[in-house]
Enzyme design. Structure first.
Site, PDB file in Angstrom:
ATOM      1  N   HIS A   1      26.844   5.062  45.303  1.00  0.00           N
ATOM      2  CA  HIS A   1      26.992   5.069  43.855  1.00  0.00           C
ATOM      3  C   HIS A   1      25.728   4.495  43.218  1.00  0.00           C
ATOM      4  O   HIS A   1      24.860   3.959  43.907  1.00  0.00           O
ATOM      5  CB  HIS A   1      28.235   4.257  43.435  1.00  0.00           C
ATOM      6  CG  HIS A   1      28.199   2.821  43.830  1.00  0.00           C
ATOM      7  ND1 HIS A   1      28.987   2.294  44.830  1.00  0.00           N
ATOM      8  CD2 HIS A   1      27.462   1.788  43.373  1.00  0.00           C
ATOM      9  CE1 HIS A   1      28.746   1.002  44.950  1.00  0.00           C
ATOM     10  NE2 HIS A   1      27.811   0.676  44.086  1.00  0.00           N
TER      11      HIS A   1
HETATM   12  P1  TYD Z   1      33.561  -0.405  46.551  1.00  0.00           P
HETATM   13  O1  TYD Z   1      32.863  -0.162  45.249  1.00  0.00           O
HETATM   14  O2  TYD Z   1      34.272   0.742  47.195  1.00  0.00           O
HETATM   15  O3  TYD Z   1      32.544  -1.032  47.602  1.00  0.00           O
HETATM   16  P2  TYD Z   1      31.155  -0.438  48.169  1.00  0.00           P
HETATM   17  O4  TYD Z   1      30.172  -0.527  47.060  1.00  0.00           O
HETATM   18  O5  TYD Z   1      30.783  -1.360  49.256  1.00  0.00           O
HETATM   19  O6  TYD Z   1      31.363   0.943  48.676  1.00  0.00           O
HETATM   20  O7  TYD Z   1      34.572  -1.607  46.337  1.00  0.00           O
HETATM   21  C1  TYD Z   1      35.644  -1.846  47.205  1.00  0.00           C
HETATM   22  C2  TYD Z   1      36.804  -2.440  46.421  1.00  0.00           C
HETATM   23  O8  TYD Z   1      36.473  -3.730  45.920  1.00  0.00           O
HETATM   24  C3  TYD Z   1      37.198  -1.603  45.215  1.00  0.00           C
HETATM   25  O9  TYD Z   1      38.609  -1.549  45.169  1.00  0.00           O
HETATM   26  C4  TYD Z   1      36.673  -2.360  44.037  1.00  0.00           C
HETATM   27  C5  TYD Z   1      36.683  -3.790  44.516  1.00  0.00           C
HETATM   28  N1  TYD Z   1      35.610  -4.621  43.940  1.00  0.00           N
HETATM   29  C6  TYD Z   1      35.942  -5.600  43.026  1.00  0.00           C
HETATM   30  O10 TYD Z   1      37.115  -5.783  42.640  1.00  0.00           O
HETATM   31  N2  TYD Z   1      34.945  -6.412  42.529  1.00  0.00           N
HETATM   32  C7  TYD Z   1      33.655  -6.249  42.895  1.00  0.00           C
HETATM   33  O11 TYD Z   1      32.771  -7.003  42.424  1.00  0.00           O
HETATM   34  C8  TYD Z   1      33.316  -5.194  43.829  1.00  0.00           C
HETATM   35  C9  TYD Z   1      31.896  -4.962  44.245  1.00  0.00           C
HETATM   36  C10 TYD Z   1      34.329  -4.411  44.327  1.00  0.00           C
END
Ligand code: TYD
Length: 132
Positions: free
Chosen positions: A50
């Protein structure tokens, strides 16, 4: 503009070990509003995929290693992250992916904004359209 922005962190090393200090707006170009870290990662389960509209981040691999892919929509580069004394800046509107996590990898992210799903662009085609 340089696509990969590495930040060498101030470290204090003596016979007891190493200490790294990070001060907002000094060692990194933003105020820190959020900290998160990832561990128990799997080598074949890459993460990220992303870009953020607004959030800027500094990634630091505190333990183990992983590969960070940075893509500004025009150029891509990969960096092996394994040095806790070096951070990689993930600027806004930069597509990033994290791959090849070692089983002991501990990845720290310092972010300029609170978590907001509306700040994410999770579709690569939409990201490219926004860039161009
Ligand atoms: P995600 O964006 O999928 O992680 P990555 O960037 O590693 O692929 O995030 C995983 C889960 O964590 C998603 O349900 C959102 C949650 N999350 C939060 O609640 N707060 C945060 O600061 C982050 C980064 C993720």
């Amino acid at each position: 503009m340089e696509i990969l922005k590495k930040i060498k962190l101030s470290s204090f090393e003596d016979y007891r070990g190493d200490l790294v200090a990070i001060e907002e707006n000094m060692d990194l170009p933003f105020s820190i509003r959020r900290i998160y870290y990832m561990f128990n990662l799997k080598p074949n389960e890459p993460r990220g995929f992303h870009a953020h509209k607004k959030t800027q981040q500094l990634a630091i691999c505190l333990r183990g290693s992983c590969t960070m892919l940075i893509d500004n929509g025009h150029e891509k580069t990969k960096i092996e992250m394994k040095d806790p004394k070096n951070g990689v800046l993930i600027d806004r509107m930069v597509w990033h992916e994290m791959h090849n996590f070692s089983s002991d990898c501990l990845l720290l992210l310092l972010a300029s904004e609170l978590y907001d799903e509306n700040d994410y662009i999770r579709d690569y085609e939409i990201f490219l359209n926004e860039i161009n």
